[in-house]
Design a protein around this motif. Structure first.
Motif, PDB file in Angstrom:
ATOM      1  N   GLY A   9     -10.865   9.580   0.993  1.00  0.00           N
ATOM      2  CA  GLY A   9     -10.527  10.347  -0.188  1.00  0.00           C
ATOM      3  C   GLY A   9      -9.696  11.561   0.140  1.00  0.00           C
ATOM      4  O   GLY A   9      -8.743  11.906  -0.550  1.00  0.00           O
ATOM      5  N   GLU A  10     -10.045  12.246   1.225  1.00  0.00           N
ATOM      6  CA  GLU A  10      -9.276  13.408   1.624  1.00  0.00           C
ATOM      7  C   GLU A  10      -7.861  13.005   2.015  1.00  0.00           C
ATOM      8  O   GLU A  10      -6.894  13.681   1.698  1.00  0.00           O
ATOM      9  N   ARG A  11      -7.734  11.880   2.678  1.00  0.00           N
ATOM     10  CA  ARG A  11      -6.422  11.422   3.141  1.00  0.00           C
ATOM     11  C   ARG A  11      -5.527  11.049   1.965  1.00  0.00           C
ATOM     12  O   ARG A  11      -4.332  11.271   1.981  1.00  0.00           O
ATOM     13  N   SER A  12      -6.145  10.487   0.924  1.00  0.00           N
ATOM     14  CA  SER A  12      -5.346   9.978  -0.183  1.00  0.00           C
ATOM     15  C   SER A  12      -4.949  11.066  -1.163  1.00  0.00           C
ATOM     16  O   SER A  12      -4.115  10.849  -2.020  1.00  0.00           O
ATOM     17  N   ALA A 136       3.522   4.321   2.019  1.00  0.00           N
ATOM     18  CA  ALA A 136       2.736   3.924   3.181  1.00  0.00           C
ATOM     19  C   ALA A 136       1.324   4.466   3.106  1.00  0.00           C
ATOM     20  O   ALA A 136       0.357   3.779   3.455  1.00  0.00           O
ATOM     21  N   ALA A 137       1.161   5.715   2.632  1.00  0.00           N
ATOM     22  CA  ALA A 137      -0.175   6.296   2.523  1.00  0.00           C
ATOM     23  C   ALA A 137      -1.008   5.540   1.494  1.00  0.00           C
ATOM     24  O   ALA A 137      -2.201   5.283   1.701  1.00  0.00           O
ATOM     25  N   ALA A 138      -0.388   5.170   0.384  1.00  0.00           N
ATOM     26  CA  ALA A 138      -1.110   4.401  -0.625  1.00  0.00           C
ATOM     27  C   ALA A 138      -1.521   3.034  -0.083  1.00  0.00           C
ATOM     28  O   ALA A 138      -2.617   2.538  -0.367  1.00  0.00           O
ATOM     29  N   ALA A 139      -0.637   2.424   0.719  1.00  0.00           N
ATOM     30  CA  ALA A 139      -0.972   1.121   1.301  1.00  0.00           C
ATOM     31  C   ALA A 139      -2.139   1.248   2.276  1.00  0.00           C
ATOM     32  O   ALA A 139      -3.050   0.417   2.294  1.00  0.00           O
ATOM     33  N   ARG A 140      -2.118   2.306   3.101  1.00  0.00           N
ATOM     34  CA  ARG A 140      -3.227   2.498   4.038  1.00  0.00           C
ATOM     35  C   ARG A 140      -4.537   2.753   3.313  1.00  0.00           C
ATOM     36  O   ARG A 140      -5.579   2.238   3.695  1.00  0.00           O
ATOM     37  N   GLU A 141      -4.480   3.558   2.251  1.00  0.00           N
ATOM     38  CA  GLU A 141      -5.698   3.844   1.490  1.00  0.00           C
ATOM     39  C   GLU A 141      -6.258   2.577   0.863  1.00  0.00           C
ATOM     40  O   GLU A 141      -7.466   2.320   0.913  1.00  0.00           O
ATOM     41  N   ALA A 142      -5.379   1.767   0.273  1.00  0.00           N
ATOM     42  CA  ALA A 142      -5.843   0.529  -0.344  1.00  0.00           C
ATOM     43  C   ALA A 142      -6.454  -0.403   0.694  1.00  0.00           C
ATOM     44  O   ALA A 142      -7.471  -1.058   0.454  1.00  0.00           O
ATOM     45  N   ALA A 143      -5.835  -0.450   1.887  1.00  0.00           N
ATOM     46  CA  ALA A 143      -6.359  -1.314   2.943  1.00  0.00           C
ATOM     47  C   ALA A 143      -7.727  -0.837   3.420  1.00  0.00           C
ATOM     48  O   ALA A 143      -8.632  -1.636   3.658  1.00  0.00           O
ATOM     49  N   TRP A 166      10.762  -1.773 -11.443  1.00  0.00           N
ATOM     50  CA  TRP A 166      10.632  -0.770 -10.395  1.00  0.00           C
ATOM     51  C   TRP A 166       9.314  -0.900  -9.659  1.00  0.00           C
ATOM     52  O   TRP A 166       9.213  -0.569  -8.485  1.00  0.00           O
ATOM     53  N   GLN A 167       8.260  -1.419 -10.338  1.00  0.00           N
ATOM     54  CA  GLN A 167       6.983  -1.623  -9.678  1.00  0.00           C
ATOM     55  C   GLN A 167       7.077  -2.762  -8.655  1.00  0.00           C
ATOM     56  O   GLN A 167       6.474  -2.705  -7.586  1.00  0.00           O
ATOM     57  N   GLU A 168       7.827  -3.819  -9.008  1.00  0.00           N
ATOM     58  CA  GLU A 168       8.015  -4.912  -8.058  1.00  0.00           C
ATOM     59  C   GLU A 168       8.784  -4.411  -6.834  1.00  0.00           C
ATOM     60  O   GLU A 168       8.459  -4.763  -5.690  1.00  0.00           O
ATOM     61  N   ALA A 169       9.809  -3.583  -7.059  1.00  0.00           N
ATOM     62  CA  ALA A 169      10.565  -3.035  -5.934  1.00  0.00           C
ATOM     63  C   ALA A 169       9.685  -2.156  -5.054  1.00  0.00           C
ATOM     64  O   ALA A 169       9.771  -2.176  -3.828  1.00  0.00           O
ATOM     65  N   LEU A 170       8.799  -1.385  -5.700  1.00  0.00           N
ATOM     66  CA  LEU A 170       7.896  -0.525  -4.940  1.00  0.00           C
ATOM     67  C   LEU A 170       6.941  -1.361  -4.099  1.00  0.00           C
ATOM     68  O   LEU A 170       6.649  -1.031  -2.953  1.00  0.00           O
ATOM     69  N   ALA A 171       6.449  -2.471  -4.659  1.00  0.00           N
ATOM     70  CA  ALA A 171       5.559  -3.336  -3.896  1.00  0.00           C
ATOM     71  C   ALA A 171       6.265  -3.939  -2.685  1.00  0.00           C
ATOM     72  O   ALA A 171       5.695  -4.030  -1.596  1.00  0.00           O
ATOM     73  N   CYS A 172       7.527  -4.329  -2.884  1.00  0.00           N
ATOM     74  CA  CYS A 172       8.287  -4.871  -1.758  1.00  0.00           C
ATOM     75  C   CYS A 172       8.509  -3.803  -0.689  1.00  0.00           C
ATOM     76  O   CYS A 172       8.403  -4.073   0.504  1.00  0.00           O
ATOM     77  N   PRO A 211      -0.389  -7.551   4.125  1.00  0.00           N
ATOM     78  CA  PRO A 211       0.240  -6.696   5.124  1.00  0.00           C
ATOM     79  C   PRO A 211      -0.461  -5.356   5.281  1.00  0.00           C
ATOM     80  O   PRO A 211      -0.602  -4.853   6.374  1.00  0.00           O
ATOM     81  N   ALA A 212      -0.929  -4.774   4.158  1.00  0.00           N
ATOM     82  CA  ALA A 212      -1.622  -3.496   4.236  1.00  0.00           C
ATOM     83  C   ALA A 212      -2.930  -3.636   4.995  1.00  0.00           C
ATOM     84  O   ALA A 212      -3.330  -2.756   5.751  1.00  0.00           O
ATOM     85  N   GLN A 213      -3.623  -4.771   4.829  1.00  0.00           N
ATOM     86  CA  GLN A 213      -4.884  -4.964   5.533  1.00  0.00           C
ATOM     87  C   GLN A 213      -4.631  -5.139   7.023  1.00  0.00           C
ATOM     88  O   GLN A 213      -5.403  -4.679   7.857  1.00  0.00           O
ATOM     89  N   GLN A 214      -3.541  -5.804   7.367  1.00  0.00           N
ATOM     90  CA  GLN A 214      -3.205  -5.925   8.777  1.00  0.00           C
ATOM     91  C   GLN A 214      -2.925  -4.551   9.368  1.00  0.00           C
ATOM     92  O   GLN A 214      -3.288  -4.270  10.498  1.00  0.00           O
ATOM     93  N   ALA A 215      -2.277  -3.675   8.579  1.00  0.00           N
ATOM     94  CA  ALA A 215      -2.039  -2.316   9.063  1.00  0.00           C
ATOM     95  C   ALA A 215      -3.349  -1.598   9.292  1.00  0.00           C
ATOM     96  O   ALA A 215      -3.501  -0.854  10.254  1.00  0.00           O
TER      97      ALA A 215
END
Length: 503
Positions: A9-12, A136-143, A166-172, A211-215
Motif C-alpha cells: 500500500g505504501e509503495r502504490s 510499471a508501478a501499477a503493474a508491480r502492485e497488481a502482481a 487509450w486504455q488498450e494502449a496503456l495495457a500494451c 507478464p506482471a506476475q512474472q515480474a
C-alpha cells in the motif's frame, strides 16, 4: 501477511504532478513541445494556469504532490512562480521549463531554489518517463496483490466494460515495460542467507496480467520493496577521484550500520573491486542474468559490491539495463552508491535521473573545471535536471592551485565543498586493494568524505532506525559549504524504468 500488504500500500501511494502553464498552452499543449492531447491522457497531471491557484494547491494538506513543472502562468513569470512555490513547499521538487539555457537563467533558477531546468524536449521526455514509471508501478502492485491473494490472482468482481482505445494502449505499454524491466529467467533456488520469502504465482491461461506476475516473481520480498537512497559519483573528466570517493562513501555508510550496495557502472574500465580487494564480487551482467548472485555480492561484509563486466565487449550492451540494476539494488539495500565512467554517455543520464544526490567531483586542474562546465551545459541542452548535484573540489590542501571559492566563481556561484588531500597514504592503500583499511584511519580525505556525505545519509538511516553517528576523523575537517537542504525529502524515484535523454 499484514506487514506485506502495508508495504504494498505504501509503495502504490503516488501523488500527482502539478503542471503550471498559461491558458493558451493548456488549450494547445503542442506550444510547449508536448504531443497533441498529451495532458488529457495522463490523469495524474494537474494543469494549473492561475498562479494563486497553484500556490494554494502546493499548500493543501492531505493531497500529495510528487513534483511541480513550471512553464509559465497567466499572472507571473515562470521563475517568480517557481520561487513562490518553493517558499510555500520547501521540500517539493520543482522543475523550471525554459528555452533559455543561459548562465543568467541558471543563476536566477538557483536563487529561486529550483530543483532543475528542463528544456521543452526534456519536458516531453519527462512526461513519457513519468508515465512509464506509473505504469510499471501499477503493474508491480497488481502482481503483488495477485500473488498474495489466498486464492491466487484477483478476479474482477463484476463485468468490465469494453476498454477505450487509450486504455488498450496503456495495457500494451504496461506489458512492454514489464518485459523490458524483468526479462524471463529460470527460477533460482532461494538461499538461506538471502532471507527471501518465496512467492508462488499461479497465472491463469490467457490472462493479460501474466507478464506482471512474472515480474513479481523476480522482485525481492514485499518487506524489501521500499527504495533505498541512491547516490551517484560523477566528474567531467578522468582522474578526479570518482572510484576512490565512491568506495569511501560506501564504506562510510556501511560503517554507520546501513545496508549498502556499491555499483561499478564505469562499465568499460571500472576497478572498484580492485580498490576494495573484492575480486570475487559478481559483475553487473551476472546479477542481471541471475538475481540469486546478489547473495554473493555481500560476502558477509555488510557492503555488497557489483563489479563492472569482466568482458569489455559487453559493456555497451549493458547501458540500457542500468536502470534495472539500480532498481534491483535499491529494493535490497538502504543506500546504493553508483560509480560512473569518465566519458559521458546515455548511461550518465540514466544514472543521474535515478539518483537522490549526485556528487560531482572536480580536481585541481583547470581542465577539470572546464569539463564540469561543459557537462552542465550538456545537461541543460538535454533536459537533465541538475538540482541534485553536490559539487566537491578534490585534493584541497594548503597551497593547492584551486580553492572551493575559485571553482564556485567559475560555476557562476554554485556552492562547492572541499575534499582534503589525503596524501600518499591514499594511493598506497587504494592501489593495494586496502580501501577498508584506509576508511578506518583518520586520513584527511576519509574525514572530509564522511563530513560531506553525513548530510545525505540520515534519510536512509531513519528508515531502519539507525541513529546518525559522528563522522570519523578530525572534527575540524568539514565541507566548505554545507549541501543545500530541502531536496532530500524527494524519493529516489529515479530508480525506475525510463528512456535515456542523451542523443
Amino acid at each position: 501477511m499484514s506487514e506485506r500488504h502495508e508495504t504494498v500500500g505504501e509503495r502504490s501511494h503516488m501523488g500527482t504532478v502539478l503542471f503550471c502553464a498559461e491558458s493558451r498552452v493548456m488549450a494547445d499543449p503542442t506550444i510547449a513541445g508536448l504531443p497533441e492531447g498529451g495532458l488529457a491522457a495522463h490523469p495524474w497531471v494537474e494543469p494549473c494556469a492561475d498562479a494563486e491557484a497553484a500556490r494554494a494547491r502546493v499548500g493543501r494538506q492531505g493531497e500529495p504532490l510528487d513534483e511541480a513543472w513550471v512553464l509559465s502562468s497567466d499572472q507571473m513569470s515562470a521563475v517568480n512562480l517557481a520561487a513562490a512555490l518553493r517558499h510555500d513547499a520547501p521540500a517539493l521538487p520543482i522543475y523550471l521549463v525554459t528555452t533559455e539555457a543561459s548562465g543568467s537563467m541558471a543563476s536566477r533558477a538557483q536563487a529561486a531554489g529550483v530543483t532543475g531546468l528542463l528544456s521543452p524536449e526534456g519536458l516531453a521526455r519527462r512526461l513519457a518517463q513519468e508515465s512509464r514509471r506509473r505504469v510499471a508501478a501499477a503493474a508491480r502492485e497488481a502482481a503483488l496483490r495477485a500473488a498474495s491473494a489466498p486464492g491466487g490472482p484477483l478476479e474482477p468482481a463484476a463485468p468490465v466494460s469494453a476498454p477505450l482505445p487509450w486504455q488498450e494502449a496503456l495495457a500494451c505499454e504496461t506489458a512492454q515495460v514489464v518485459r523490458e524491466a524483468c526479462p524471463p529467467a529460470p527460477p533460482a533456488p532461494a538461499r538461506p542467507s538471502e532471507g527471501r520469502v518465496p512467492v508462488v504465482v499461479r497465472p491463469p491461461a490467457a490472462n493479460p496480467s501474466v507478464p506482471a506476475q512474472q515480474a513479481a516473481a523476480d522482485q525481492p520480498p514485499a518487506a524489501q520493496v521500499a527504495s533505498g537512497l541512491v547516490l551517484s559519483v560523477v566528474s567531467g573528466s578522468g582522474g578526479a577521484g570518482r572510484s576512490t570517493v565512491a568506495a569511501l562513501v560506501a564504506l562510510h555508510a556501511a560503517a554507520r550500520g546501513l545496508r549498502v550496495a556499491l555499483l561499478d557502472c564505469d562499465l568499460p574500465f571500472g576497478d572498484e573491486t580492485a580498490l576494495l580487494g573484492r575480486a570475487d564480487a559478481p559483475a553487473a551482467d551476472e546479477v542481471l542474468s541471475d538475481a540469486a548472485r546478489w547473495a554473493d555480492a555481500d560476502a558477509g561484509t555488510g557492503l555488497a559490491v557489483i563489479a563492472a563486466p569482466r568482458r569489455l565487449e559487453v559493456a555497451e550492451d549493458l547501458i540500457p539495463r542500468i536502470p534495472q540494476l539500480i532498481e534491483q539494488a535499491a529494493a535490497r539495500y538502504d543506500v546504493v552508491v553508483v560509480n560512473t565512467a569518465a566519458s559521458w554517455s546515455e548511461g550518465h543520464a540514466l544514472i543521474i535521473e535515478r539518483s537522490a544526490r549526485t556528487l560531482f567531483l572536480i580536481d585541481q586542474r583547470a581542465s577539470s573545471v572546464r569539463a564540469c562546465r561543459h557537462a552542465l551545459e550538456l545537461c541543460g541542452r538535454c533536459g537533465i535536471a541538475t538540482g541534485s548535484f553536490v559539487f566537491l573540489l578534490n585534493r584541497c590542501a594548503k597551497g593547492a592551485s584551486l580553492t572551493s571559492l575559485d571553482v564556485s566563481c567559475a560555476l557562476q556561484g554554485l556552492p562547492v565543498g572541499e575534499l582534503r588531500d589525503g596524501g600518499a597514504e591514499v594511493e598506497e592503500l587504494m592501489g593495494s586493494g586496502m580501501a577498508p583499511a584506509l576508511a578506518s584511519t583518520r586520513n584527511d580525505l576519509v574525514a572530509s568524505v564522511a563530513s560531506a556525505v553525513d548530510e545525505l545519509l540520515p534519510a536512509a538511516a531513519s528508515r531502519r532506525g539507525v541513529p546518525p553517528q559522528p563522522a570519523p576523523g578530525r572534527p575540524g575537517v568539514q565541507a566548505a559549504e554545507e549541501p543545500r537542504r530541502g531536496l532530500l525529502h524527494r524519493r529516489s524515484r529515479r530508480a525506475q524504468a525510463g528512456e535515456g535523454v542523451l542523443p
